[in-house]
Design an enzyme around this catalytic site. Structure first.
Site, mmCIF file in Angstrom:
data_model
loop_
_atom_site.group_PDB
_atom_site.id
_atom_site.type_symbol
_atom_site.label_atom_id
_atom_site.label_comp_id
_atom_site.label_asym_id
_atom_site.label_seq_id
_atom_site.Cartn_x
_atom_site.Cartn_y
_atom_site.Cartn_z
ATOM 1 N N ASN A 81 -6.957 -5.074 10.183
ATOM 2 C CA ASN A 81 -7.942 -4.733 9.146
ATOM 3 C C ASN A 81 -8.934 -3.670 9.602
ATOM 4 O O ASN A 81 -9.964 -3.452 8.962
ATOM 5 C CB ASN A 81 -8.683 -6.000 8.693
ATOM 6 C CG ASN A 81 -7.795 -6.860 7.807
ATOM 7 O OD1 ASN A 81 -6.851 -6.332 7.203
ATOM 8 N ND2 ASN A 81 -8.066 -8.150 7.730
ATOM 9 N N ASP A 131 -9.805 -5.021 3.715
ATOM 10 C CA ASP A 131 -9.412 -6.410 3.412
ATOM 11 C C ASP A 131 -10.589 -7.393 3.421
ATOM 12 O O ASP A 131 -10.899 -8.010 4.437
ATOM 13 C CB ASP A 131 -8.314 -6.874 4.393
ATOM 14 C CG ASP A 131 -7.594 -8.100 3.855
ATOM 15 O OD1 ASP A 131 -8.047 -8.666 2.841
ATOM 16 O OD2 ASP A 131 -6.584 -8.499 4.449
ATOM 17 N N HIS A 178 -7.810 7.043 2.081
ATOM 18 C CA HIS A 178 -6.840 6.771 3.147
ATOM 19 C C HIS A 178 -7.612 6.543 4.445
ATOM 20 O O HIS A 178 -8.282 7.436 4.940
ATOM 21 C CB HIS A 178 -5.889 7.967 3.282
ATOM 22 C CG HIS A 178 -4.674 7.671 4.100
ATOM 23 N ND1 HIS A 178 -4.699 6.926 5.255
ATOM 24 C CD2 HIS A 178 -3.378 8.006 3.905
ATOM 25 C CE1 HIS A 178 -3.485 6.825 5.751
ATOM 26 N NE2 HIS A 178 -2.653 7.465 4.943
ATOM 27 N N ALA A 211 0.839 -1.206 0.000
ATOM 28 C CA ALA A 211 0.000 0.000 0.000
ATOM 29 C C ALA A 211 0.872 1.254 0.000
ATOM 30 O O ALA A 211 1.791 1.376 0.810
ATOM 31 C CB ALA A 211 -0.912 -0.008 1.220
ATOM 32 N N ASP A 227 -12.620 -11.902 8.761
ATOM 33 C CA ASP A 227 -11.180 -11.750 9.047
ATOM 34 C C ASP A 227 -10.905 -10.383 9.673
ATOM 35 O O ASP A 227 -9.971 -9.686 9.295
ATOM 36 C CB ASP A 227 -10.379 -11.892 7.745
ATOM 37 C CG ASP A 227 -8.913 -12.217 8.008
ATOM 38 O OD1 ASP A 227 -8.598 -12.651 9.135
ATOM 39 O OD2 ASP A 227 -8.094 -12.036 7.097
#
Ligand SMILES: Nc1ncnc2c1ncn2[C@@H]1O[C@H](COP(=O)(O)OP(=O)(O)OP(=O)(O)O)[C@@H](O)[C@H]1O
Length: 603
Positions: free
Chosen positions: A449, A482, A404, A296, A444
């Site tokens: 994340n 994610d 972001h 990233a 997840d």
């Protein structure tokens, strides 16, 4: 022209297709719960983030924060990902025999297909509708033969293509000009079904595409390719319906890479630097963080996550993702983007899932500016990933251009109990909204994340089943990222990852909260990963409470801590994030509309 030998079998097959088509089997809207299930062919990645299952730490640094890790984490070996342990490819001999034996001229006469080729243009002409209908029926028939699933009506991808991010992508002329998308969404969609089908059957002819992108093109060539691409797609459809060649079944129209390009609004890949230059100059690119598959980078206000795919080279010890996997991840991200839409008729909405601003397919080596940013980060933080100078000029990538989202929970310093509460209420409400809209389960949601940033807002608006809800932020805004393991029902397709193909994910150390959570998910789902089990969202909420209790330190009283413990206990009794959102713990975190408008609402 094919021979008439075997004509009876051909007639029988064709009759079967027609009969099933006439029964309306494919055109009736289906209860989507167990509709088409797209299995992501390969096992999930298990080597990412700070998880015990892999020992890999997620490292992300918000460029605006003066972050100094105390020590560089040593490289750790990642376990191999078991791959390819899937069902045997189906036998298409009968279907192939049909196409080999059929008299294409007669079929041409019988079927309402166009007799001359031309370039697809926007707008659907009658013959093209008929053509698409035919090919789509055929594909669906093949799918039902193979998977014994029924298919819902077309539409989800075309809806996605209308989302603001994609509209913006077209407006800005991403790809090679907004005119590059000349394929009616209907065509794209039916191609998507095929992509999965062909991939599963292992007959995708990838050489066709490899030839198309084997060298960089001049803009005139690219324009020509736009035209060609449309013709290729049309030819693919025509071949699918009419000819006997095996390769025609595997034609461009069916290639997942083409579908990926199409969803990204492109007709050919661009370079990484071209993508970044839409957001910033090369000198200001900064690497933000890394995962097993993605790197990233900060580019202006956006984040570009680069994910290599389809190459033979192992990256960070892993086989690269396939274009069909990325296609699904892309569709998942775009589906969640739709939760950001506003309007009177919006029934479920939230902004907590990271916004996908644009999607690009790229090809080539890493540019010098990216290498420089990568090396700077490596020098400061010690990368666990392979140096990107290993990539050849043939390497393909998907670049997810996202907002972001800030810094991940692992490294973020929470100030006080209020911030911890807001984190929980934002995640819980967002999951409740996505459950309601898409039967979504993240599956997840570890602390790598969840991204956090401080913003000048006091409340955040959600819409849950038509009701507007305002939650207190205390200036903290959460973004969930994610979606690789996530399960979603787009209304037409169920996308999920079959975690049973990856036993390693369940083999992390006992007592490790993240590893325990995967094992609990397995108990809840009983390994039926395509099913809807919103309880998995609750398991991750419990994990988050544990992280707050055990791993994070912030200002809190002993009563605050007790409250967190009782929340964790009560979460046992809920079967979904929606149910959990009614827990008394959250009561004071919701505010009325009047209070919200007095403060600063973010939506
Ligand atoms: N939109 C974003 N804003 C800020 N940081 C981000 C963003 N997306 C990713 N990052 C940072 O980069 C890191 C790598 O991203 P991500 O986890 O999505 O990659 P990944 O390859 O999918 O990871 P893995 O597959 O190992 O889970 C993340 O841990 C996160 O901290």
């Amino acid at each position: 022209m094919g021979s008439r030998a075997g004509g009876n079998a051909v007639d029988d097959l064709w009759s079967a297709i027609i009969a099933e088509e006439e029964e309306g089997r494919y055109d009736q809207p289906q209860e989507p719960k167990i509709a088409v299930v797209y299995r992501r062919k390969t096992a999930p990645k298990v080597t990412h983030k700070s998880n015990a299952r892999t020992g890999r730490a997620s490292i992300a640094v918000a460029s605006c924060v003066d972050y100094r890790p105390q020590q560089i984490k040593p490289k750790r070996k990642k376990p191999a990902i078991p791959r390819g342990k899937s069902e045997q490819p189906p036998n298409y001999d009968m279907e192939k025999a049909y196409f080999q034996d059929v008299d294409s001229f007669e079929l041409l006469e019988e079927s309402p297909s166009p007799k001359k080729s031309g370039t697809w243009t926007m707008g659907i002409q009658n013959d093209k509708i008929a053509l698409s209908h035919l090919s789509s029926a055929l594909e669906k028939w093949l799918i039902t033969k193979k998977l014994n699933f029924s298919c819902g009506p077309s539409g989800s991808l075309s809806k996605i293509l209308e989302t603001p991010a994609l509209r913006e992508a077209y407006r800005r002329g991403y790809g090679f000009g907004s005119s590059s998308l000349k394929i009616p969404p209907l065509q794209i969609h039916s191609g998507l079904h095929s992509v999965q089908n062909r991939f599963d059957s292992g007959v995708v002819d990838r050489d066709v595409f490899a030839r198309r992108i084997s060298s960089r093109k001049s803009s005139q060539e690219i324009q020509d390719m736009d035209e060609e691409g449309c013709q290729d797609i049309e030819a693919g459809v025509r071949n699918l319906c009419l000819t006997s060649q095996h390769s025609s079944l595997d034609g461009l129209y069916l290639d997942p890479l083409v579908a990926l390009l199409t969803v990204c609004g492109m007709s050919a890949p661009s370079t990484l630097l071209e993508v970044f230059s839409d957001y910033c100059g090369p000198e200001s690119i900064v690497k933000l963080g890394e995962g097993t598959y993605g790197e990233a980078f900060k580019a202006g206000k956006a984040v570009c996550k680069i994910v290599p795919f389809d190459g033979d080279l192992r990256v960070n010890g892993e086989v690269q993702k396939r274009s069909e996997e990325l296609l699904e991840e892309v569709i998942l991200s775009l589906t969640l983007n739709r939760l950001r839409e506003h309007g009177d008729d919006v029934y479920n909405a939230c902004t907590t899932f990271i916004e996908t601003i644009a999607l690009r397919v790229c090809q080539g080596t890493y540019d010098a500016a990216l290498i420089r940013a990568w090396e700077e980060w490596d020098w400061k933080h010690g990368s666990e990933n392979d140096h990107p100078n290993q990539f050849s000029d043939q390497q393909c990538y998907v670049v997810f251009v996202q907002e972001h989202g800030g810094q991940d929970l692992e490294s973020f310093v929470l100030r006080n109990f209020d911030e911890a509460c807001s984190l929980l209420v934002q995640v819980t409400t967002a999951l409740a909204v996505a459950e309601a809209a898409y039967q979504f389960e993240h599956r997840d949601l570890h602390w790598g994340n969840i991204l956090l940033s401080r913003k000048d807002s006091t409340t955040l608006e959600y819409i849950l089943k038509g009701e507007k809800i305002y939650v207190k932020t205390f200036g903290l805004v959460i973004s969930i990222i994610d979606f690789t393991l996530s399960r979603i029902n787009t209304g037409e397709d169920i996308l999920f990852l079959d975690l049973s193909l990856d036993p390693a994910i369940f083999e992390g150390p006992k007592g490790d909260k993240q590893s325990d959570t995967y094992r609990k998910m397995r108990e809840v789902t009983e390994e039926c990963w395509e099913g809807s089990f919103p309880k998995t969202n609750v398991l991750w909420l419990q994990y988050l409470v544990d992280m707050l209790l055990l791993k994070k330190s912030f200002d809190q009283t002993s009563k605050d801590e007790r409250d967190l413990r009782s929340l964790k206990k009560r979460l046992n009794t809920y079967d979904s994030a929606n149910e959990a959102s009614s827990d008394p713990f959250f009561k004071d975190l919701f505010v009325s509309h009047a209070t919200a408008v007095r403060g600063k609402v973010l939506n």
